[in-house]
Design an enzyme around this catalytic site. Structure first.
Site, PDB file in Angstrom:
ATOM      1  N   LYS A  58       0.839  -1.206   0.000  1.00 32.54           N
ATOM      2  CA  LYS A  58       0.000   0.000   0.000  1.00 32.54           C
ATOM      3  C   LYS A  58       0.876   1.259   0.000  1.00 32.54           C
ATOM      4  CE  LYS A  58      -3.803  -2.404   2.205  1.00 32.54           C
ATOM      5  NZ  LYS A  58      -4.449  -2.839   3.452  1.00 32.54           N
ATOM      6  N   GLN A 102      -4.725  -1.437   9.676  1.00 32.91           N
ATOM      7  CA  GLN A 102      -4.584  -2.768   9.085  1.00 32.91           C
ATOM      8  C   GLN A 102      -5.162  -3.827  10.038  1.00 32.91           C
ATOM      9  OE1 GLN A 102      -3.326  -3.412   5.941  1.00 32.91           O
ATOM     10  NE2 GLN A 102      -3.959  -5.516   6.264  1.00 32.91           N
ATOM     11  N   ASP A 125     -11.302   2.942   4.271  1.00 32.77           N
ATOM     12  CA  ASP A 125     -11.748   1.551   4.167  1.00 32.77           C
ATOM     13  C   ASP A 125     -13.275   1.467   4.028  1.00 32.77           C
ATOM     14  OD1 ASP A 125      -9.852  -0.437   3.990  1.00 32.77           O
ATOM     15  OD2 ASP A 125      -9.363  -0.383   6.133  1.00 32.77           O
TER      16      ASP A 125
END
Ligand code: NDP
Length: 315
Positions: A58, A102, A125
């Site tokens: 990422k 994460q 997200d």
């Protein structure tokens, strides 16, 4: 009955992801000329090798597209309260547009509380209840990356969604439910199936568009698929038994070699033999999974724009 042999279209997630990343890079350049550099903060707790790989990819992709990124790596022992302080500092920072925690987090950390602590406008997200609500009511916001990737694959491949009979197998908050909502917003007729569905095949066989997000290798078999249907396989399952590899890929020398080398192969939730009866399908790997990071990058730029009152469509 149509006995003609059809050649299914392979929906190439890697090519579509490259296209999206190139567009995002152009959007970033346009923002930079206005003095705005989109920024993403990634919090990675502990030392999980799998999570480290995801986060590194990422961060690397941010660099390639001109997005500022910052990695925060607290130790495994961090408490929920300490994490909340971290998140609140990132919420307040002007140079950070997206915050990604994460997952999974260590068991002693309250994941739900943390995800709800992220400012909805920085929730790249798309997991915050405010963004879930915005998606549901069709308002601009940040949609979860994997479902958003599915919609992009369909749109960019010119596959029809409006009026299609769509069946989503799986109802997780991360994949199944938001995918169903997005397909509904795109005017498909949507059915959501799950582990309590009785006679699953009777639903999947009616699907013009079948999304499998189950987490069980090769679960959807050819007899459960309507000939010519579009198959979207979200599953990522590692198969470590040689007999299973032969069951899914009989006589396939490439898979056998990959298995001999790595001791495992990746199989989706749809049995590879089912792809042959489809009209189009996403392969595993190289399908839906390839889109997730591209959509995260897109969300970061969308967040940067929305926070500053710039329309996300205004590239
Ligand atoms: P979850 O385990 O959270 O959800 C699985 C869903 O499948 C549940 O709704 C469950 O039903 C349903 N299910 C399980 N067994 C059956 C069955 N026998 N018949 C019908 N439905 C069943 O998984 P996720 O949604 O997080 O992930 C699904 C898959 O997608 C996994 O393989 C995962 O690795 C992959 N994935 C891939 C991503 C990507 O980037 N490509 C991103 C995220 C996930 P119930 O609710 O009743 O338990």
């Amino acid at each position: 009955m149509d006995e003609m042999k059809r050649t299914p279209t392979i929906l190439d997630g890697i090519a579509i992801a490259s296209q999206i990343k190139a567009e995002v890079a152009t959007e970033v350049q346009a923002l930079v000329t206005r003095g705005i550099t989109p920024g993403l903060a990634v919090i990675l707790v502990g030392e999980s090798p799998a999570s480290q790989i995801y986060v590194r990819t990422k961060v690397k992709t941010c660099g390639e597209l001109g997005i500022f990124s910052e990695m925060i790596t607290p130790p495994e022992s961090i408490t929920t309260d300490e994490m909340l302080v971290l998140v609140s500092a990132l919420n307040a920072r002007e140079d950070i547009d997206g915050i990604l925690i994460q997952l999974p987090l260590p068991k002693h950390v309250d994941t739900k509380r943390l995800l709800e602590a992220v400012a909805p406008d920085k929730d790249v997200d798309g997991f915050h209840p405010v963004n879930v609500g915005r998606l549901q009511s069709g308002q601009p916001g940040l949609a979860p990356c994997t479902p958003a990737g599915i919609i992009e694959i369909l749109r960019r491949s010119g596959l029809p969604v409006a009026g299609q009979n769509a069946v989503v197998v799986g109802r997780s908050d991360i994949v199944g439910k938001p995918t169903a909502v997005m397909l509904l917003n795109a005017s498909a007729t949507v059915t959501v199936c799950h582990s309590r569905t009785v006679d699953l095949g009777s639903f999947t066989r009616e699907a013009d568009l079948l999304v499998a997000a189950i987490g069980r290798a090769g679960f959807v078999t050819a007899d459960m698929v309507k000939p010519g249907a579009t198959l979207i396989d979200v599953g990522i399952n590692r198969v470590t038994d040689a007999a299973d590899v032969e069951k899914f890929f009989p006589g396939d020398p490439n898979r056998a070699a990959a298995f001999a080398k790595r001791g495992s192969v990746v199989v989706g939730d749809i049995h590879p033999a089912a792809f042959a009866v489809s009209g189009a399908y996403t392969p595993v790997p190289g399908g839906v999974g390839a889109l997730t990071i591209a959509m995260l990058m897109q969300n970061t730029v969308t967040a940067a724009k929305l926070r500053r009152g710039i329309s996300p469509g205004n590239k």
